[in-house]
Write a protein that holds these residues in place. Structure first.
Motif, PDB file in Angstrom:
ATOM      1  N   ASP A 106      43.073  36.184  14.694  1.00  0.00           N
ATOM      2  CA  ASP A 106      42.176  36.143  13.538  1.00  0.00           C
ATOM      3  C   ASP A 106      42.653  35.167  12.467  1.00  0.00           C
ATOM      4  OD1 ASP A 106      40.402  37.925  14.588  1.00  0.00           O
ATOM      5  OD2 ASP A 106      41.102  39.654  13.466  1.00  0.00           O
ATOM      6  N   SER A 107      43.730  34.410  12.771  1.00  0.00           N
ATOM      7  CA  SER A 107      44.284  33.395  11.861  1.00  0.00           C
ATOM      8  C   SER A 107      44.817  33.979  10.562  1.00  0.00           C
ATOM      9  CB  SER A 107      43.239  32.308  11.546  1.00  0.00           C
ATOM     10  OG  SER A 107      42.866  31.626  12.719  1.00  0.00           O
ATOM     11  N   LEU A 108      45.182  35.265  10.586  1.00  0.00           N
ATOM     12  CA  LEU A 108      45.787  35.881   9.412  1.00  0.00           C
ATOM     13  C   LEU A 108      47.304  35.798   9.464  1.00  0.00           C
ATOM     14  CD1 LEU A 108      43.489  39.011   9.169  1.00  0.00           C
ATOM     15  CD2 LEU A 108      43.348  36.904   7.828  1.00  0.00           C
ATOM     16  N   LEU A 109      47.847  35.643  10.660  1.00  0.00           N
ATOM     17  CA  LEU A 109      49.280  35.448  10.856  1.00  0.00           C
ATOM     18  C   LEU A 109      49.494  34.177  11.663  1.00  0.00           C
ATOM     19  CD1 LEU A 109      50.422  39.065  11.850  1.00  0.00           C
ATOM     20  CD2 LEU A 109      50.435  38.042   9.560  1.00  0.00           C
ATOM     21  N   VAL A 110      50.713  33.651  11.584  1.00  0.00           N
ATOM     22  CA  VAL A 110      51.087  32.459  12.339  1.00  0.00           C
ATOM     23  C   VAL A 110      52.393  32.745  13.060  1.00  0.00           C
ATOM     24  CG1 VAL A 110      51.721  30.016  12.229  1.00  0.00           C
ATOM     25  CG2 VAL A 110      49.955  30.920  10.700  1.00  0.00           C
TER      26      VAL A 110
ATOM     27  N   ARG B 246      55.638  31.300  14.860  1.00  0.00           N
ATOM     28  CA  ARG B 246      56.436  30.070  14.934  1.00  0.00           C
ATOM     29  C   ARG B 246      57.604  30.316  15.872  1.00  0.00           C
ATOM     30  NH1 ARG B 246      55.949  29.130   8.441  1.00  0.00           N
ATOM     31  NH2 ARG B 246      53.807  28.354   8.491  1.00  0.00           N
ATOM     32  N   GLN B 247      57.585  29.619  16.992  1.00  0.00           N
ATOM     33  CA  GLN B 247      58.541  29.877  18.059  1.00  0.00           C
ATOM     34  C   GLN B 247      59.979  29.756  17.561  1.00  0.00           C
ATOM     35  OE1 GLN B 247      57.874  27.531  21.540  1.00  0.00           O
ATOM     36  NE2 GLN B 247      59.287  28.716  22.808  1.00  0.00           N
ATOM     37  N   GLY B 248      60.760  30.778  17.852  1.00  0.00           N
ATOM     38  CA  GLY B 248      62.155  30.787  17.466  1.00  0.00           C
ATOM     39  C   GLY B 248      62.404  31.163  16.023  1.00  0.00           C
ATOM     40  N   ARG B 249      61.327  31.353  15.231  1.00  0.00           N
ATOM     41  CA  ARG B 249      61.479  31.648  13.811  1.00  0.00           C
ATOM     42  C   ARG B 249      60.898  33.001  13.430  1.00  0.00           C
ATOM     43  NH1 ARG B 249      59.244  26.900  10.316  1.00  0.00           N
ATOM     44  NH2 ARG B 249      60.149  28.245   8.699  1.00  0.00           N
ATOM     45  N   GLY B 250      59.778  33.376  14.051  1.00  0.00           N
ATOM     46  CA  GLY B 250      59.191  34.660  13.733  1.00  0.00           C
ATOM     47  C   GLY B 250      57.704  34.564  13.452  1.00  0.00           C
ATOM     48  N   THR B 251      57.159  35.629  12.862  1.00  0.00           N
ATOM     49  CA  THR B 251      55.744  35.717  12.523  1.00  0.00           C
ATOM     50  C   THR B 251      55.586  35.662  11.010  1.00  0.00           C
ATOM     51  OG1 THR B 251      55.340  37.072  14.482  1.00  0.00           O
ATOM     52  CG2 THR B 251      53.647  37.105  12.765  1.00  0.00           C
ATOM     53  N   PHE B 252      54.671  34.807  10.531  1.00  0.00           N
ATOM     54  CA  PHE B 252      54.493  34.564   9.102  1.00  0.00           C
ATOM     55  C   PHE B 252      53.059  34.851   8.692  1.00  0.00           C
ATOM     56  CE2 PHE B 252      58.051  32.086  10.482  1.00  0.00           C
ATOM     57  CZ  PHE B 252      58.910  31.976   9.413  1.00  0.00           C
ATOM     58  N   VAL B 253      52.882  35.216   7.424  1.00  0.00           N
ATOM     59  CA  VAL B 253      51.537  35.323   6.861  1.00  0.00           C
ATOM     60  C   VAL B 253      50.959  33.917   6.764  1.00  0.00           C
ATOM     61  CG1 VAL B 253      50.144  36.098   4.912  1.00  0.00           C
ATOM     62  CG2 VAL B 253      52.232  37.347   5.537  1.00  0.00           C
ATOM     63  N   ALA B 254      49.729  33.745   7.242  1.00  0.00           N
ATOM     64  CA  ALA B 254      49.105  32.427   7.219  1.00  0.00           C
ATOM     65  C   ALA B 254      48.982  31.913   5.788  1.00  0.00           C
ATOM     66  CB  ALA B 254      47.729  32.482   7.884  1.00  0.00           C
ATOM     67  N   ASP B 255      49.250  30.643   5.614  1.00  0.00           N
ATOM     68  CA  ASP B 255      49.143  29.972   4.321  1.00  0.00           C
ATOM     69  C   ASP B 255      48.032  28.938   4.431  1.00  0.00           C
ATOM     70  OD1 ASP B 255      49.432  28.376   2.051  1.00  0.00           O
ATOM     71  OD2 ASP B 255      51.606  28.639   1.992  1.00  0.00           O
ATOM     72  N   HIS B 256      47.053  28.994   3.546  1.00  0.00           N
ATOM     73  CA  HIS B 256      45.910  28.092   3.639  1.00  0.00           C
ATOM     74  C   HIS B 256      46.275  26.645   3.340  1.00  0.00           C
ATOM     75  CE1 HIS B 256      42.868  31.045   4.479  1.00  0.00           C
ATOM     76  NE2 HIS B 256      43.266  31.797   3.479  1.00  0.00           N
ATOM     77  N   ASP B 257      47.510  26.375   2.913  1.00  0.00           N
ATOM     78  CA  ASP B 257      47.945  24.995   2.749  1.00  0.00           C
ATOM     79  C   ASP B 257      48.340  24.377   4.078  1.00  0.00           C
ATOM     80  OD1 ASP B 257      47.517  24.515   0.096  1.00  0.00           O
ATOM     81  OD2 ASP B 257      49.477  25.226  -0.545  1.00  0.00           O
TER      82      ASP B 257
END
Length: 272
Positions: A94-98, A100-111
């Motif tokens: 749903d594009s609410l999270l991103v 990133r391989q080897g780093r973890g899961t992040f809250v999506a940033d519209h920038d």
């Protein structure tokens, strides 16, 4: 005349949640789950999805912030790590999270470029990055018009902030747009220096995350005002995009009317 309607994503994740409830994940039954209440016959990962979505809506996690690990979330919520992973996968879809391989899961940033193009669908016909830039031409608070009240579900006495700006793609004038937001949800926005990506400002300054956008497209001919802003002749063919953006709490929080030149760009929609 072209007139199409579609949802960029299910409003507030509602459609995805409905799909989850229908499909199940093999973990339904009685007991207690992620929200601390009786699970009943609902899939556990559906309840985990809702719990994490509520945290995003409440700004427990800010845009760009890393989430706890799957193991930490599983231990906290009292479910298996696989259930947490399935919920995170759904939020990522749903594009609410991103992820990133080897780093973890992040809250999506519209920038992020990925997030910008989630909502900005114009692409250059030839070479070019297609990354939009913006220039504000006017901004003011005013009483909401009938159209604004209808699009944003506002009371008769409500006020809005109207933002008028032009957008460029690869340094070429391409879009004239008027953006209306409820003044009560965005106090002081008229006094701010607005960034190119408004949805990032909404999230970081006002705690409002855009989850979905409903758009209607129509072919139009430019009137004098839009033609002047875009520096083309009156009557030039253009694409009108009428968008209502909805936040994580399923409230309409922005109405955006964009008039787009399409000589060198096209509207790209990926259907799944």
């Amino acid at each position: 005349m072209l007139d199409t309607s579609f949802d960029a994503l299910p409003a507030g994740g509602a459609r995805r949640r409905n799909e989850m409830e229908r499909s199940g994940d093999g973990q339904s039954g009685s007991g207690r789950g992620a929200a601390g209440g009786a699970v009943g016959f609902r899939p556990l990962y559906r309840q985990v999805y809702d719990t994490l979505l509520k945290r995003l809506a409440d700004a427990v996690w800010q845009p760009g912030q890393i989430l706890p690990s799957e193991g930490q979330l599983a231990a906290e919520l009292g479910v298996s790590q696989g259930t947490v992973r399935k919920a995170l996968d759904a939020l990522t879809a749903d594009s609410l999270l991103v992820r990133r391989q080897g780093r973890g899961t992040f809250v999506a940033d519209h920038d992020d470029k990925q997030s910008v193009f989630r909502f900005f669908k114009l692409r250059p016909d030839g070479e070019g990055t297609g990354m939009p830039t913006s220039r504000v031409t006017a901004i003011a608070e005013a009483a909401a018009s009938a159209d604004e009240r209808g699009r944003l579900d506002l009371a008769r006495a409500a006020r809005v902030v109207r933002i008028e700006r032009v957008r460029l793609i690869d340094a070429r004038l391409c879009v004239s747009e008027t953006i209306s937001v409820p003044a009560a949800l965005f106090p002081g926005i008229a006094e701010l220096a607005l960034p190119n990506t408004l949805y990032s400002l909404y999230a970081t300054r006002f705690g409002i995350t855009i989850a979905t956008a409903n758009e209607r497209l129509k072919a139009v001919a430019l009137g004098p005002r839009e033609a002047g802003l875009l520096e083309v002749a009156v009557g030039t063919p253009a694409l009108e995009i009428d968008r209502v953006a909805v936040d994580l709490e399923e409230r309409p929080v922005e109405w955006r009317l964009s008039t787009c030149l399409t000589q060198d760009v096209h509207y790209l929609s990926v259907l799944r």
